[in-house]
Scaffold this motif. Structure first.
Motif, PDB file in Angstrom:
ATOM      1  N   LYS A 161       7.222   3.262   5.875  1.00 56.98           N
ATOM      2  CA  LYS A 161       8.466   3.882   5.444  1.00 56.98           C
ATOM      3  C   LYS A 161       8.188   5.183   4.705  1.00 56.98           C
ATOM      4  CE  LYS A 161      11.107  -0.411   5.144  1.00 56.98           C
ATOM      5  NZ  LYS A 161      12.092  -0.020   6.191  1.00 56.98           N
ATOM      6  N   ALA A 162       9.188   6.045   4.658  1.00 55.69           N
ATOM      7  CA  ALA A 162       9.052   7.338   3.999  1.00 55.69           C
ATOM      8  C   ALA A 162      10.118   7.493   2.922  1.00 55.69           C
ATOM      9  CB  ALA A 162       9.177   8.470   5.016  1.00 55.69           C
ATOM     10  N   LEU A 163       9.684   7.672   1.693  1.00 52.92           N
ATOM     11  CA  LEU A 163      10.590   7.894   0.570  1.00 52.92           C
ATOM     12  C   LEU A 163      10.388   9.333   0.094  1.00 52.92           C
ATOM     13  CD1 LEU A 163      12.629   6.951  -1.518  1.00 52.92           C
ATOM     14  CD2 LEU A 163      10.760   5.916  -2.818  1.00 52.92           C
ATOM     15  N   ILE A 164      11.383  10.177   0.323  1.00 55.92           N
ATOM     16  CA  ILE A 164      11.280  11.579  -0.061  1.00 55.92           C
ATOM     17  C   ILE A 164      11.315  11.701  -1.588  1.00 55.92           C
ATOM     18  CG2 ILE A 164      12.284  13.883   0.161  1.00 55.92           C
ATOM     19  CD1 ILE A 164      11.201  12.698   2.769  1.00 55.92           C
ATOM     20  N   LEU A 165      10.406  12.506  -2.115  1.00 57.72           N
ATOM     21  CA  LEU A 165      10.356  12.775  -3.557  1.00 57.72           C
ATOM     22  C   LEU A 165      10.175  14.272  -3.708  1.00 57.72           C
ATOM     23  CD1 LEU A 165      10.406  11.378  -6.323  1.00 57.72           C
ATOM     24  CD2 LEU A 165       7.910  11.342  -6.257  1.00 57.72           C
ATOM     25  N   THR A 166      11.240  14.974  -4.099  1.00 58.30           N
ATOM     26  CA  THR A 166      11.239  16.429  -4.042  1.00 58.30           C
ATOM     27  C   THR A 166      12.048  17.023  -5.185  1.00 58.30           C
ATOM     28  OG1 THR A 166      11.862  18.319  -2.619  1.00 58.30           O
ATOM     29  CG2 THR A 166      13.247  16.369  -2.524  1.00 58.30           C
ATOM     30  N   VAL A 167      11.934  18.344  -5.351  1.00 56.46           N
ATOM     31  CA  VAL A 167      12.772  19.053  -6.315  1.00 56.46           C
ATOM     32  C   VAL A 167      14.033  19.565  -5.628  1.00 56.46           C
ATOM     33  CG1 VAL A 167      10.839  19.784  -7.752  1.00 56.46           C
ATOM     34  CG2 VAL A 167      11.598  21.260  -5.874  1.00 56.46           C
ATOM     35  N   ARG A 177       0.842  -1.197   0.000  1.00 56.27           N
ATOM     36  CA  ARG A 177       0.000   0.000   0.000  1.00 56.27           C
ATOM     37  C   ARG A 177       0.879   1.249   0.000  1.00 56.27           C
ATOM     38  NH1 ARG A 177      -2.392  -2.250   5.459  1.00 56.27           N
ATOM     39  NH2 ARG A 177      -0.111  -2.437   5.596  1.00 56.27           N
ATOM     40  N   ILE A 178       0.758   2.043  -1.051  1.00 57.86           N
ATOM     41  CA  ILE A 178       1.602   3.222  -1.228  1.00 57.86           C
ATOM     42  C   ILE A 178       0.764   4.490  -1.088  1.00 57.86           C
ATOM     43  CG2 ILE A 178       3.288   4.371  -2.688  1.00 57.86           C
ATOM     44  CD1 ILE A 178       4.011   1.482  -1.826  1.00 57.86           C
ATOM     45  N   ALA A 179       1.225   5.390  -0.250  1.00 62.09           N
ATOM     46  CA  ALA A 179       0.551   6.679  -0.062  1.00 62.09           C
ATOM     47  C   ALA A 179       1.358   7.781  -0.748  1.00 62.09           C
ATOM     48  CB  ALA A 179       0.403   6.985   1.422  1.00 62.09           C
ATOM     49  N   ILE A 180       0.696   8.885  -1.025  1.00 62.08           N
ATOM     50  CA  ILE A 180       1.333  10.015  -1.711  1.00 62.08           C
ATOM     51  C   ILE A 180       1.015  11.304  -0.966  1.00 62.08           C
ATOM     52  CG2 ILE A 180       1.409  11.385  -3.836  1.00 62.08           C
ATOM     53  CD1 ILE A 180       0.532   8.822  -5.330  1.00 62.08           C
ATOM     54  N   LEU A 181       2.042  12.106  -0.731  1.00 64.07           N
ATOM     55  CA  LEU A 181       1.862  13.460  -0.190  1.00 64.07           C
ATOM     56  C   LEU A 181       2.538  14.413  -1.159  1.00 64.07           C
ATOM     57  CD1 LEU A 181       1.112  15.619   1.817  1.00 64.07           C
ATOM     58  CD2 LEU A 181       3.097  14.979   3.207  1.00 64.07           C
ATOM     59  N   LEU A 225       1.583  -3.126  -6.374  1.00 70.26           N
ATOM     60  CA  LEU A 225       1.396  -1.854  -5.671  1.00 70.26           C
ATOM     61  C   LEU A 225      -0.053  -1.400  -5.776  1.00 70.26           C
ATOM     62  CD1 LEU A 225       4.521   0.158  -6.937  1.00 70.26           C
ATOM     63  CD2 LEU A 225       4.353  -1.291  -4.900  1.00 70.26           C
ATOM     64  N   ILE A 226      -0.578  -0.861  -4.690  1.00 69.83           N
ATOM     65  CA  ILE A 226      -1.912  -0.253  -4.719  1.00 69.83           C
ATOM     66  C   ILE A 226      -1.837   1.082  -3.993  1.00 69.83           C
ATOM     67  CG2 ILE A 226      -3.165  -2.440  -4.846  1.00 69.83           C
ATOM     68  CD1 ILE A 226      -3.731  -2.161  -1.855  1.00 69.83           C
ATOM     69  N   LEU A 227      -2.709   1.982  -4.360  1.00 70.16           N
ATOM     70  CA  LEU A 227      -2.730   3.305  -3.757  1.00 70.16           C
ATOM     71  C   LEU A 227      -3.486   3.250  -2.427  1.00 70.16           C
ATOM     72  CD1 LEU A 227      -2.003   6.328  -4.154  1.00 70.16           C
ATOM     73  CD2 LEU A 227      -4.284   6.616  -5.155  1.00 70.16           C
ATOM     74  N   ALA A 228      -2.812   3.655  -1.357  1.00 71.06           N
ATOM     75  CA  ALA A 228      -3.454   3.701  -0.040  1.00 71.06           C
ATOM     76  C   ALA A 228      -4.260   4.986   0.097  1.00 71.06           C
ATOM     77  CB  ALA A 228      -2.409   3.611   1.064  1.00 71.06           C
ATOM     78  N   PHE A 229      -3.591   6.114  -0.145  1.00 78.45           N
ATOM     79  CA  PHE A 229      -4.279   7.403  -0.171  1.00 78.45           C
ATOM     80  C   PHE A 229      -3.372   8.416  -0.854  1.00 78.45           C
ATOM     81  CE2 PHE A 229      -2.124   7.342   4.007  1.00 78.45           C
ATOM     82  CZ  PHE A 229      -1.383   8.508   3.957  1.00 78.45           C
ATOM     83  N   SER A 230      -3.966   9.512  -1.262  1.00 79.36           N
ATOM     84  CA  SER A 230      -3.244  10.574  -1.948  1.00 79.36           C
ATOM     85  C   SER A 230      -3.654  11.908  -1.333  1.00 79.36           C
ATOM     86  CB  SER A 230      -3.558  10.543  -3.447  1.00 79.36           C
ATOM     87  OG  SER A 230      -2.795  11.491  -4.157  1.00 79.36           O
ATOM     88  N   ALA A 231      -2.681  12.652  -0.803  1.00 79.72           N
ATOM     89  CA  ALA A 231      -2.987  13.896  -0.091  1.00 79.72           C
ATOM     90  C   ALA A 231      -2.184  15.051  -0.668  1.00 79.72           C
ATOM     91  CB  ALA A 231      -2.684  13.734   1.393  1.00 79.72           C
ATOM     92  N   GLU A 232      -2.747  16.245  -0.563  1.00 79.97           N
ATOM     93  CA  GLU A 232      -2.055  17.435  -1.060  1.00 79.97           C
ATOM     94  C   GLU A 232      -1.540  18.331   0.057  1.00 79.97           C
ATOM     95  OE1 GLU A 232      -4.424  20.343  -3.131  1.00 79.97           O
ATOM     96  OE2 GLU A 232      -6.271  19.518  -2.299  1.00 79.97           O
ATOM     97  N   THR A 233      -1.911  18.048   1.310  1.00 77.24           N
ATOM     98  CA  THR A 233      -1.423  18.829   2.441  1.00 77.24           C
ATOM     99  C   THR A 233      -1.018  17.889   3.575  1.00 77.24           C
ATOM    100  OG1 THR A 233      -3.585  19.028   3.535  1.00 77.24           O
ATOM    101  CG2 THR A 233      -3.005  20.715   1.880  1.00 77.24           C
ATOM    102  N   LEU A 234      -0.242  18.420   4.503  1.00 74.33           N
ATOM    103  CA  LEU A 234       0.145  17.636   5.673  1.00 74.33           C
ATOM    104  C   LEU A 234      -1.075  17.220   6.474  1.00 74.33           C
ATOM    105  CD1 LEU A 234       3.288  19.528   7.000  1.00 74.33           C
ATOM    106  CD2 LEU A 234       3.167  17.098   6.425  1.00 74.33           C
ATOM    107  N   ALA A 235      -1.989  18.149   6.645  1.00 72.21           N
ATOM    108  CA  ALA A 235      -3.192  17.866   7.432  1.00 72.21           C
ATOM    109  C   ALA A 235      -3.969  16.701   6.820  1.00 72.21           C
ATOM    110  CB  ALA A 235      -4.065  19.102   7.522  1.00 72.21           C
ATOM    111  N   GLN A 236      -4.118  16.723   5.503  1.00 72.68           N
ATOM    112  CA  GLN A 236      -4.834  15.640   4.831  1.00 72.68           C
ATOM    113  C   GLN A 236      -4.093  14.315   4.996  1.00 72.68           C
ATOM    114  OE1 GLN A 236      -5.491  16.612   0.733  1.00 72.68           O
ATOM    115  NE2 GLN A 236      -6.944  18.266   1.170  1.00 72.68           N
ATOM    116  N   ALA A 237      -2.769  14.363   4.859  1.00 69.90           N
ATOM    117  CA  ALA A 237      -1.980  13.143   4.964  1.00 69.90           C
ATOM    118  C   ALA A 237      -2.081  12.545   6.368  1.00 69.90           C
ATOM    119  CB  ALA A 237      -0.523  13.431   4.620  1.00 69.90           C
ATOM    120  N   ASP A 278       2.145   1.083   3.611  1.00 70.46           N
ATOM    121  CA  ASP A 278       3.461   0.487   3.815  1.00 70.46           C
ATOM    122  C   ASP A 278       4.574   1.490   3.540  1.00 70.46           C
ATOM    123  OD1 ASP A 278       2.688  -2.364   4.330  1.00 70.46           O
ATOM    124  OD2 ASP A 278       1.793  -2.124   2.340  1.00 70.46           O
ATOM    125  N   LEU A 279       4.288   2.435   2.664  1.00 66.75           N
ATOM    126  CA  LEU A 279       5.279   3.441   2.286  1.00 66.75           C
ATOM    127  C   LEU A 279       4.558   4.682   1.789  1.00 66.75           C
ATOM    128  CD1 LEU A 279       8.534   3.023   0.245  1.00 66.75           C
ATOM    129  CD2 LEU A 279       6.779   4.589  -0.599  1.00 66.75           C
TER     130      LEU A 279
END
Length: 218
Positions: free
Chosen positions: A78-84, A6-10, A30-42, A52-53
């Motif tokens: 787990k947390a995988l950082i994805l940033t610019v 289960r993969i989540a997205i922030l 892989l399946i999508l656990a949830f997808s959030a656009e803000t910290l509060a939502q996440a 799971d990640l």
């Protein structure tokens, strides 16, 4: 068959968030656990939905993505950082905060999926930039350890000289307190510089404090 991960997205950028959702949907196992656009939502989603990640962006409308790392760890994810952000400060701060990997948003989809799998397997995937910064930091730390080992060879008198210098005393003032000549102080300083691999009083004092040979109170 193994249970899908289960993969989540922030991610606050809508287009990128949709793209990442597609990357997850197309990933085997892989399946999508949830997808959030803000910290509060996440944080709210994490409280309701296990993952799971999580792919974590750093710059968000309501704060720093690193603040989600604690709740993720508490949830066993787990947390995988994805940033610019590929600068040294951002990379090191994220890794020190407990990130399980650090990638840039330009990472190709196949590579991203492989990195997700390796993170789940206990590895720490890093973008080339992040790996370079980490290597430079390791080299710096290695050099400090070498200097520290050499610094252990400082004599008690050399440490006394450094303590006096840390208080702002001059060569002559230090010599008067120790009952020796300024020339002898100069000899001690040469030995200190050689042992600590430094070239100035300020560098010597800094290194000695880093090694614990003298304190800020000395």
């Amino acid at each position: 068959m193994s249970k899908p991960k289960r993969i989540a997205i922030l991610e606050d950028d809508e287009h990128l968030r949709v793209y990442l959702e597609e990357v997850i949907a197309e990933g085997e196992g892989l399946i999508l656990a949830f997808s959030a656009e803000t910290l509060a939502q996440a944080k709210a989603s994490l409280a309701r939905t296990a993952c799971d990640l999580c792919l974590v962006d750093l710059r968000l409308p309501d704060g720093d993505g690193l603040s989600l790392l604690g709740p993720l760890r508490a949830a066993g994810a787990k947390a995988l950082i994805l940033t610019v952000l590929g600068d040294p400060a951002s990379v090191l701060m994220a890794l020190k905060a407990g990130a399980d990997g650090y990638l840039l948003k330009e990472t190709p989809p196949d590579q991203l999926r492989r990195s997700i799998a390796s993170t789940l397997a206990g590895e720490t995937p890093l973008s080339p930039q992040a790996a370079t910064h980490l290597l430079e930091t390791w080299k710096s730390a290695s050099g400090a350890l070498t200097r520290a080992a050499e610094g252990e060879g400082l004599t008690p008198r050399e440490v006394e000289v450094l303590k006096l210098f840390s208080r702002g005393l001059s060569y002559r003032e230090a010599a008067d307190i120790l009952g020796i000549s300024p020339h002898t102080i100069g000899d001690h300083v040469k030995c200190i510089y050689r042992k600590l691999a430094v070239h100035s009083r300020s560098e010597a004092i800094f290194e000695a404090r880093q090694m614990g040979l003298i304190s800020l109170l000395d």
